[in-house]
Enzyme design. Structure first.
Site, PDB file in Angstrom:
ATOM      1  N   ILE A   1       0.855  -1.173   0.000  1.00  0.00           N
ATOM      2  CA  ILE A   1       0.000   0.000   0.000  1.00  0.00           C
ATOM      3  C   ILE A   1       0.899   1.235   0.000  1.00  0.00           C
ATOM      4  CG2 ILE A   1      -1.783   1.279   1.236  1.00  0.00           C
ATOM      5  CD1 ILE A   1      -2.733  -1.416   0.052  1.00  0.00           C
ATOM      6  N   LYS A   2       0.705   2.101  -0.992  1.00  0.00           N
ATOM      7  CA  LYS A   2       1.518   3.315  -1.097  1.00  0.00           C
ATOM      8  C   LYS A   2       0.899   4.412  -0.252  1.00  0.00           C
ATOM      9  CE  LYS A   2       3.649   4.634  -4.930  1.00  0.00           C
ATOM     10  NZ  LYS A   2       3.866   5.023  -6.356  1.00  0.00           N
ATOM     11  N   VAL A   3       1.723   4.981   0.620  1.00  0.00           N
ATOM     12  CA  VAL A   3       1.273   6.016   1.548  1.00  0.00           C
ATOM     13  C   VAL A   3       2.200   7.223   1.430  1.00  0.00           C
ATOM     14  CG1 VAL A   3       0.842   6.586   3.965  1.00  0.00           C
ATOM     15  CG2 VAL A   3       0.382   4.264   3.146  1.00  0.00           C
TER      16      VAL A   3
END
Length: 334
Positions: free
Chosen positions: A129-131
């Site tokens: 998951i890109k944050v």
């Protein structure tokens, strides 16, 4: 594949449905790449320009625009994860990343909930998951990794962002490891590179300062910081490594000058092809001595370039670009 001696690897910075079924499979089969990244701009471009999504969009016509987007993205990321599972299952990287809604960048709770939901819907372990690396993002990074969800900390321009991201990822990963005997959770710290040069080079030329060096040396500086206390489950990842036509650089410039132990470079497919054809492929370029790096930034300071301001501007511009791409895509598929 990941280089056994150095730990350097390539990921492809592109996702599109037909590409996943064809070229991505070939890149994995030929041991050229070990992962893939996506962002709102990449998905917007793919969904709007490719005919591969028309049938599913017709099936989703009763859904909201964001529900349509998520259904399309989840299907693509799941497919890419399955293609990359051969890397993941053999102990190499094998991740594909999907970014949370860019409008959640200052909402820790919203980012955590969306990250958990997307990870569950995709249902594959090799998804990151890109944050974005904001204050809210650091909270989300720690919480998601603590839950066993791998994270790509993105839009990193400054050393301080990298330090905070590493602290958050380390805490979350270490806590997950402490209570879980199963599963695997990892993190990457995505250091953006070429945008510095596109922003600053025209001014640097006026002062006789070498062009196309700031992005490399800023990335090298952050790399050194991360590697001083290397975490085995966290790697620096060099992003924004494509070359624009007006830069006058070799297509693989931002790969060849950033090949480093225990690192990843995610790049457009044409950039990867140029690097694969380079006779010097695999030659290490990092680490660079901190004294050399510092001398370059001293010159920038003498030219009245405030790097703290540059970091803030690039982060703001990066978030806005993702927000604009996301909004445009949502409007187009309504």
């Amino acid at each position: 594949m990941v280089n056994d001696k150095t730990g350097f690897s390539l990921w492809v910075d592109f996702i599109e449905r037909d590409f996943i079924k064809t070229e991505l499979k070939e890149l994995v089969k030929n041991s050229i790449i070990d992962g893939a990244t996506s962002n709102p701009s990449i998905f917007a471009n793919a969904i709007i320009k490719s005919n591969a999504y028309k049938e599913q969009l017709e099936e989703l016509k009763e859904k909201s625009a964001k529900e349509k987007y998520e259904a399309l993205a989840v299907k693509d990321i799941k497919s890419a994860a399955r293609v990359l599972s051969i890397c993941y299952n053999t102990g190499f990287e094998g991740y594909v990343s999907i970014e949370v809604d860019p409008y959640l960048s200052n909402d820790a709770k919203g980012t955590i909930e969306e990250g958990k939901r997307l990870f569950k819907e995709i249902g594959e372990p090799n998804v990151m998951i890109k944050v974005p690396a904001t204050e809210a993002g650091y909270i989300a990074m720690e919480e998601l990794t603590k839950l066993g969800i791998s994270v790509n900390a993105t839009l990193i321009f400054s050393p301080q962002q990298a330090i905070k991201s590493k602290e958050a990822l380390s805490k979350g990963i270490n806590e997950f490891i402490s209570f879980s005997d199963e599963g695997r959770v990892e993190g990457v710290i995505s250091i953006f590179v070429s945008r510095f040069d596109r922003k600053l080079d025209s001014k640097l030329e006026e002062y006789g300062i070498a062009k196309a060096k700031t992005g490399i040396l800023n990335a090298a500086k952050i790399y050194n910081i991360i590697m001083k206390d290397k975490h085995p489950s966290i790697k620096p990842l060099f992003a924004s490594t494509g070359v624009k036509e007006n830069q006058g650089l070799e297509a693989d410039y931002y790969i060849t000058n950033l090949v480093a132990p225990h690192s990843i470079n995610t790049a457009p497919i044409d950039t990867i092809k140029a690097y694969e054809a380079n006779p010097n492929k695999g030659k290490l370029a990092l680490p660079i001595d901190d004294n050399i790096i510092d001398k370059h930034f001293e010159k920038l300071s003498e030219a009245n370039i405030n790097m703290d301001s540059v970091y803030e501007e690039l982060m703001s511009e990066g978030l806005k670009a993702f927000e604009d791409a996301f909004s445009s895509m949502i409007k187009d598929i309504e």
